[in-house]
Design an enzyme around this catalytic site. Structure first.
Site, mmCIF file in Angstrom:
data_model
loop_
_atom_site.group_PDB
_atom_site.id
_atom_site.type_symbol
_atom_site.label_atom_id
_atom_site.label_comp_id
_atom_site.label_asym_id
_atom_site.label_seq_id
_atom_site.Cartn_x
_atom_site.Cartn_y
_atom_site.Cartn_z
ATOM 1 N N ASP A 244 35.534 64.115 51.377
ATOM 2 C CA ASP A 244 35.996 64.001 52.763
ATOM 3 C C ASP A 244 34.945 63.372 53.671
ATOM 4 O O ASP A 244 33.808 63.207 53.289
ATOM 5 C CB ASP A 244 36.262 65.413 53.298
ATOM 6 C CG ASP A 244 37.557 65.978 52.759
ATOM 7 O OD1 ASP A 244 38.414 65.189 52.363
ATOM 8 O OD2 ASP A 244 37.680 67.214 52.757
ATOM 9 N N LYS B 131 39.989 61.499 56.181
ATOM 10 C CA LYS B 131 41.047 61.237 57.168
ATOM 11 C C LYS B 131 40.360 61.235 58.522
ATOM 12 O O LYS B 131 40.097 62.285 59.077
ATOM 13 C CB LYS B 131 42.116 62.328 57.133
ATOM 14 C CG LYS B 131 42.879 62.357 55.837
ATOM 15 C CD LYS B 131 43.748 63.584 55.764
ATOM 16 C CE LYS B 131 43.015 64.632 55.075
ATOM 17 N NZ LYS B 131 43.367 65.773 54.525
ATOM 18 N N MET C 188 38.047 72.801 64.876
ATOM 19 C CA MET C 188 38.715 71.630 65.444
ATOM 20 C C MET C 188 39.133 71.897 66.887
ATOM 21 O O MET C 188 40.242 71.566 67.295
ATOM 22 C CB MET C 188 39.950 71.260 64.597
ATOM 23 C CG MET C 188 39.559 70.834 63.196
ATOM 24 S SD MET C 188 40.960 70.629 62.095
ATOM 25 C CE MET C 188 41.212 72.282 61.497
HETATM 26 N N1 SAH Z 1 37.036 73.823 55.257
HETATM 27 C C1 SAH Z 1 36.126 73.660 56.367
HETATM 28 C C2 SAH Z 1 36.874 73.408 57.658
HETATM 29 C C3 SAH Z 1 37.633 72.116 57.658
HETATM 30 S S1 SAH Z 1 38.387 71.770 59.187
HETATM 31 C C4 SAH Z 1 35.215 74.891 56.446
HETATM 32 O O1 SAH Z 1 35.463 75.880 55.764
HETATM 33 O O2 SAH Z 1 34.256 74.843 57.208
HETATM 34 C C5 SAH Z 1 37.184 70.733 59.949
HETATM 35 C C6 SAH Z 1 36.553 71.455 61.118
HETATM 36 O O3 SAH Z 1 35.603 72.389 60.634
HETATM 37 C C7 SAH Z 1 35.750 70.577 62.032
HETATM 38 O O4 SAH Z 1 36.575 69.918 62.961
HETATM 39 C C8 SAH Z 1 34.861 71.572 62.692
HETATM 40 O O5 SAH Z 1 35.558 72.310 63.670
HETATM 41 C C9 SAH Z 1 34.571 72.507 61.562
HETATM 42 N N2 SAH Z 1 33.307 72.135 60.879
HETATM 43 C C10 SAH Z 1 33.166 71.698 59.635
HETATM 44 N N3 SAH Z 1 31.851 71.506 59.350
HETATM 45 C C11 SAH Z 1 31.185 71.843 60.455
HETATM 46 C C12 SAH Z 1 29.804 71.865 60.809
HETATM 47 N N4 SAH Z 1 28.861 71.510 59.930
HETATM 48 N N5 SAH Z 1 29.467 72.280 62.042
HETATM 49 C C13 SAH Z 1 30.395 72.666 62.913
HETATM 50 N N6 SAH Z 1 31.696 72.646 62.651
HETATM 51 C C14 SAH Z 1 32.091 72.247 61.447
#
Ligand code: SAH
Length: 479
Positions: A272, A294, A409
């Site tokens: 991703d 995406k 998000m």
């Molecule tokens: N599966 C992922 C979430 C995917 S949705 C998890 O468990 O973390 C994607 C969202 O996750 C982003 O828009 C943001 O809100 C959050 N996110 C993912 N990585 C991040 C990071 N390193 N720091 C802050 N927010 C993060």
């Protein structure tokens, strides 16, 4: 024509063509039932005596004094015998390996010379010039054993390497290596051709990599043999599989050992947008890496495309790793991928990861749960496919002052979310923190309240990926 004279046999001083020169030759010595000689009674000699005994040798130790450790070893092991005298030439008779612990250069030379006279390979601890061989750092999963040598150049480097390899090799490999040894005669008796025999052991290795913690049993061998027979049948293809693997929030150090192992046995890695290069570097060098990100609301690769691609690759016999940011089971659309794969009959496995909320809490050093303040944690996403605040949210639960809410998000809809939460009864001064790029280089934290945070985020030009953490437990405690 006169015959060309046979050239006298001489040790070859140049490396064989096509092979780079190597500093030392690693060999694995079988010592079971053999005799070993140790000269010296101090701790370093004791460690070697212990190692030799563990390898099955019966060890005679010669010294005028013995350390407590050496005495303790000898009293606990029938394989170690102490002799309170200096060893002489006669003691080397019938010995397979000799270790010396010498206090002076002269003593080291004398010991080495005695071993040489008896034709016994010797090592004098910390004296490479008087050693025929060196001990490497050992990673032990007997019967699987890995030795690491830096040719005496950097023992600490070798030990640190050992620690790294330790973390990569599951303890369960012990059982798999033992099973292979036990199955060898059975496989040999089948008189398979070279290619099939190789395929049997390749499948065996893959099984061990995939399920290191499971104890192998005879039915595994049956399955391997059946699969190899099918594979060699005309028109058959190898079975592929898909693993949905959590890559954690960004810092590659936060990948699990299982995730690293999956990456190291992958043929193809689909990743991703939120995957940092460090995580991809951990994949097998030969693995194909494909971005299926995406980006924002301009889908470059739809969910259906990704699932079909995984099915197609698995059907070609590939081991596919679908590397997902954070934990695959949190806002990762894993459910759709899993049901698509299962419907297509593709074996699928999930490796969990550190979700962004855990990483953010760790960097903030704020617990998501606090006995007096928050007994509940809720993860929500604050945007719909159209990028709006969703309607079907349990607003009462979110306005609960005894909960910690983590919003994924949620940057775009933060002003709407803030207004709505206050309207639903959450006190405006409830602590709220925005964590941008948790665990990435350049991570930022913006502290505020649910009322002030939207404006603070705009002023700071906060960017995705970020999380918003809301609740009394997020009250900043200044050191
Ligand atoms: N599966 C992922 C979430 C995917 S949705 C998890 O468990 O973390 C994607 C969202 O996750 C982003 O828009 C943001 O809100 C959050 N996110 C993912 N990585 C991040 C990071 N390193 N720091 C802050 N927010 C993060």
């Amino acid at each position: 024509m006169p015959p060309t004279p046979a050239s006298p046999r001489q040790p070859n001083r140049t490396p064989a063509p096509g092979m780079a020169e190597i500093a030392t030759l690693p060999v694995f010595l079988r010592l079971r039932g053999k005799r070993a000689l140790v000269s010296g009674g101090a701790d370093p000699a004791a460690w070697k005596a212990e190692l030799l005994a563990a390898a099955g040798a019966s060890v005679d130790v010669y010294a005028l004094q013995f350390s407590d450790k050496m005495r303790e070893l000898a009293s606990g092991s029938q394989a170690i015998a102490l002799h309170e005298r200096v060893c002489g030439d006669a003691d080397f008779a019938g010995v397979a390996i000799a270790i010396g612990c010498a206090e002076s250069q002269g003593a080291a030379q004398a010991f080495h010379a005695a071993a040489k006279r008896a034709g016994v390979p010797a090592n004098v601890i910390d004296r490479p010039a008087q050693s025929d061989f060196q001990f490497g750092a050992i990673v032990e999963r007997s019967p699987l054993v890995i030795g690491i040598s830096t040719d005496g150049g950097a023992p600490v480097f070798g030990q640190m390497l050992r620690a790294r390899i330790e973390t990569l090799l599951p303890q369960g490999f012990r059982r798999w290596a033992a099973a292979a040894k036990a199955w060898r005669p059975t496989v040999a008796a089948l008189k398979l051709d070279h290619g099939d025999r190789r395929r049997v052991w390749e499948r065996f290795a893959q099984m061990a990599f995939d399920r290191p913690d499971r104890a192998p049993d005879a039915s595994d061998l049956d399955r391997i043999l059946a699969a190899v027979r099918m594979q060699t049948a005309p028109g058959a293809s190898a079975a592929g599989s898909v693993a949905l693997v959590g890559a954690g929030p960004g810092d590659p150090e936060l990948l699990t050992l299982k995730a690293v192992r999956a990456l190291q046995s992958a043929d193809v890695v689909l990743y991703d947008d939120l995957i940092l290069p460090g995580a991809l570097d951990l994949a097998r060098r030969e693995a194909t890496r494909l971005s299926v990100g995406k980006r924002g609301f301009k889908p470059s690769c739809t969910q259906e495309d990704i699932t079909s691609l995984m099915i197609e690759l698995a059907r070609e016999g590939k081991r596919v790793v679908r590397l997902k940011g954070g934990d695959p089971m949190v806002f990762g659309r894993a459910g759709e991928e899993i049901s698509g794969l299962r419907a297509a009959g593709v074996p699928v496995e999930v490796v969990p990861g550190v979700t962004a909320a855990s990483a953010a809490a760790a960097s903030l050093q704020l617990s998501l749960t606090e006995r007096a303040l928050s007994r509940r944690v809720q993860f929500i996403t604050a945007h719909t496919r159209e990028g709006k605040l969703p309607d079907d949210v349990d607003w009462r639960a979110l306005a609960d002052k005894g909960a910690t809410s983590v919003v994924y998000m949620g940057l775009k809809t933060l002003p709407d979310l803030s207004a709505r939460l206050i309207a639903e009864g959450l006190t405006p001064h409830t602590p709220a923190i925005l964590v941008e790029r948790a665990s990435w280089p350049g991570e930022r934290h913006i502290y505020g309240t649910i009322q002030s945070l939207p404006e603070l985020a705009i002023d700071a030009q906060a960017k995705s990926p970020c999380l918003v953490l809301i609740g009394a437990a997020m009250g900043r405690i200044d050191p």
